[in-house]
Design an enzyme around this catalytic site. Sequence first.
Site, PDB file in Angstrom:
ATOM      1  N   HIS A 115      -1.150   4.487   8.323  1.00 12.67           N
ATOM      2  CA  HIS A 115      -0.452   4.026   7.122  1.00 12.67           C
ATOM      3  C   HIS A 115       1.048   4.295   7.215  1.00 12.67           C
ATOM      4  O   HIS A 115       1.469   5.358   7.670  1.00 12.67           O
ATOM      5  CB  HIS A 115      -1.009   4.733   5.888  1.00 12.67           C
TER       6      HIS A 115
ATOM      7  N   GLU B  22       0.825  -1.222   0.000  1.00 14.52           N
ATOM      8  CA  GLU B  22       0.000   0.000   0.000  1.00 14.52           C
ATOM      9  C   GLU B  22       0.852   1.263   0.000  1.00 14.52           C
ATOM     10  O   GLU B  22       1.959   1.281   0.535  1.00 14.52           O
ATOM     11  CB  GLU B  22      -0.967  -0.018   1.196  1.00 14.52           C
TER      12      GLU B  22
END
EC number: 3.1.-.-
Lengths: 557, 557
Positions: free
Chosen positions: A370, A195
């Site tokens: 993240h 990601e």
Amino acid sequence: MTMQENALSIFALGGVNEIGKNMYVIQYANDLFIIDCGSKFPNEDLLGIDLIIPDITYLQENEDKIRALIVTHGHEDHIGGIPYFLKELNVPIYATRFTLGLIELKLKEHGLLRDSKLIQIDEDSHFDFGQTGVSFFRTSHSIPDCLGIVFHTPEGVVVHTGDFKFDLTPVNNQYTDIHKMADIGKQGVLVLLSESTNAERPGSSPSEQLVGGHIEEAFRKAERKVIISTFASNVNRLQQVVDAAQKTNRKLALLGRTMVNVVSVAMERGYLQVPDGMLIEAQQVNEMAPEKVAILCTGSQGEPMAALSRLSSSNYRDVDILPQDTVIIAAGPIPGNERSVSRIVDNLYQLGANVIYGSGSVTGMHVSGHAYQEELKLMLTLMKPKYFIPIHGEFRMLHHHRLLAESVGVEQGNTFIINNGDVIDINNQVARQTRKIPSGNVYVDGVGVGDVGNIVLRDRKQLSEDGMLVIVVTLSKMERKIISGPDTISRGFVYARDSEELLREVNRLVKTTVNDLQEANRYQWNVMKQSIKKSVGQYVYSQTKKKPMILPIIIEV
Amino acid sequence: MTMQENALSIFALGGVNEIGKNMYVIQYANDLFIIDCGSKFPNEDLLGIDLIIPDITYLQENEDKIRALIVTHGHEDHIGGIPYFLKELNVPIYATRFTLGLIELKLKEHGLLRDSKLIQIDEDSHFDFGQTGVSFFRTSHSIPDCLGIVFHTPEGVVVHTGDFKFDLTPVNNQYTDIHKMADIGKQGVLVLLSESTNAERPGSSPSEQLVGGHIEEAFRKAERKVIISTFASNVNRLQQVVDAAQKTNRKLALLGRTMVNVVSVAMERGYLQVPDGMLIEAQQVNEMAPEKVAILCTGSQGEPMAALSRLSSSNYRDVDILPQDTVIIAAGPIPGNERSVSRIVDNLYQLGANVIYGSGSVTGMHVSGHAYQEELKLMLTLMKPKYFIPIHGEFRMLHHHRLLAESVGVEQGNTFIINNGDVIDINNQVARQTRKIPSGNVYVDGVGVGDVGNIVLRDRKQLSEDGMLVIVVTLSKMERKIISGPDTISRGFVYARDSEELLREVNRLVKTTVNDLQEANRYQWNVMKQSIKKSVGQYVYSQTKKKPMILPIIIEV
């Protein structure tokens, strides 16, 4: 659409060159695995659209090959499309215990729970489908129970990270399993999909634990009640709010349907520990001493119908925000939401509250879930993939992620920045991107899925900017003469009182246009409608510089 | 609406509890002074609106008292409303040389230049109107030639800062006149109006000079052509771009109408020094060696029709962005513009460009033109006002500015956070806020000013979300029977192919509704229309969960 014999193929149906509606596919021979099935919120230019989900035409055409929908975690951009997907394709869903809890909530709402095949997995699960084995590894993120996925195919190993960060001091005891990740890398990874959300951010993301300290401090300082808003799915942060309430002797009320639902799933399944008697109902808040109460609510992104927005406009039954209350927005605004959040902050200050808001780096009340650049490099280093496909991000993020991959040794030319629908085929360890399968956005509007498209949106746009003029003319069938009208009705154009003269002139113009066509013996409706549109359109534009939709209606009786 | 005899009154017609459309009024006895006349861009929920300007009803009612419109500087939120204002009230405009240049551009476009009274002032100007004297002091901001204003009234001195920062090393030689400001404060200030844009930001804003160094460095590093986008009005930054181009031996092309216009005003009036022969036409860019060219363009906020957006989508005649070109966005995104800017960055990376973007604190390519907290405190300390009115900002900014004022000695209770239209009256050195005058937003849509209001916008909103159904029924006058229709036309609702059955059912329903009413002898059009709206609305919502606008049209022939 057929696949080459025995080829390994990888593609995205959603999630690249965008944030949202994640859906990836790994196919080896006749076994096809779907990873995640997310939704996305529309931009403001998609007028009236409620939700966007991936186009699954390819999956419908290859239904017989689908073995599993594997879900990495329970965020909307990974599970939001599942109800719509299941209405088309009843595929078994594999997910962890908490993720399944959130999926079940969704399926219940859509009346789909009874007929769904839900299979609970954990980081130690292992399955074989045909020649492909599937195993997992634990990661950290801003929601509990996240997994990365490993596909062991005869062609080689494919790893999908899911969403992750390296939080080495997590709030729960779900430690990132770095040793397992190292083992996977040591045994050789052919393709890594990782990601890219924070690929533009240097350094490492701070640990979620730091947020807990700031929350507790704010709870201690608050002399009256505390209202804290955050993402309901961030259960670890909810736990820290519960802990702060306990340490400062406050009861806790939950506001907002999603918050109530997620807390109940998290408590039932053991992801959130709340002391007995701590939770109170919203109606009890005003009865208690303000220094003994805290409120945990939804709406940290400024969503107009969520609890925080309603509280800030004194529009929440049972609970009022009063002077000297402390309001904490424990979330940074997602790009695009800044103005809505600011409006709420303004309203809260007007009510006399102390407000803690802004980016997490300023307030300490939020950290990203993240991985930043150094963490992305750590993942790439652990996995040592031959090929790399950055996923989950807009183009600039994928681009920066490619640079990071190259900086830790992925060979130039071995990173594939793909679009949704681009297929990477791998044969004899050689990857190539040569073909495309159907992909795109499907719009959900009301109960309709896919019934709104570009023409409808184009009409909505024109209507939204300049409104419309409906012009009705009734002709006699026999003599083809006007026997009623023209009548012009305007909506969304200008105030009627300002436009009486204009509308009279439009009617005169339509009459002339129709009469002229009749004298020329041109009775076709299409010709008439086009002529009316043209003459009225030009006139209205010359007078107002607006281009309303012009809808001529001709009736013959 | 009358003022108290001899009272000093202060109010805003725009600019408080908002960013934009600044307009303030200082009135002593029968002399009324207007400060600035700005415009504001609409939020996305104001569908189709082009511009917002202040409601000037009060000024129209008190036209005989207006002595001057004094303009502090040339940004749109301070001059954008002038053409619309002048069409209503031909008031003499006082502004500095550069500000007048920008105002003249605007008036030319609207064909108003010939009849306007424009009076050039500078920091040493002084005027008397009745019992009030007006003088000025020089400030720094992100546009040249900015002034603060001092009103010397019998009641006391009122100071309006305009927009400012304390840039002690400005790029031009327009130094902030701290000594004059100190003198004004020493002589005693009754009321200070000071701008609040950055009242939430701790510390001091960096000097514009720092940007120049970063621009030059990027120009030196660039191996091919450089494209730099910034606010056209920031002439000091333009000067630094020109200097960087000169030092790195590049020719410079200007793209974007506003850029070309502002550069020409700035050069003519001596605010921008460009070496002879440096400027080239857009058509020449592709002919030259890429390392010898730079482009200065508009569009740093992601505006879809501006030069940078068109360049990024390969949609600009004469100029292409090619791999290894360097694109610099020398401006931070204004809240609300993040997504548009990101889309452009994505496109630029897709073209292979190196892109320098993001907040100024990361790139060094932008500094704010507005004072941070320490600078705001410096202004408050220099002026030592008895009363303080924070202006130019949303509520949370005004709130923080009040806290700053109190921290440097303004007495609690002496700060007035006002709304547009709230009047502060001062008598015998005592200020009170007790009354309101009319104020509000006037929408400019096409050539119409004020012809679009809430009903029109509500209609546009409904049309934009769910479209509309126009239902036409023709009745015979004699028998009151349906002789044609019902016919239903849908626009912006759903695809026609998906809704044939639905529309047939709607027609059946309308027929039944009309027939039922006829049997009950209820022929009134209003009743019929309401009944159709209700029955069709309910049916359509039950089937689609959408609420299109339903427009029944009944024709009798």
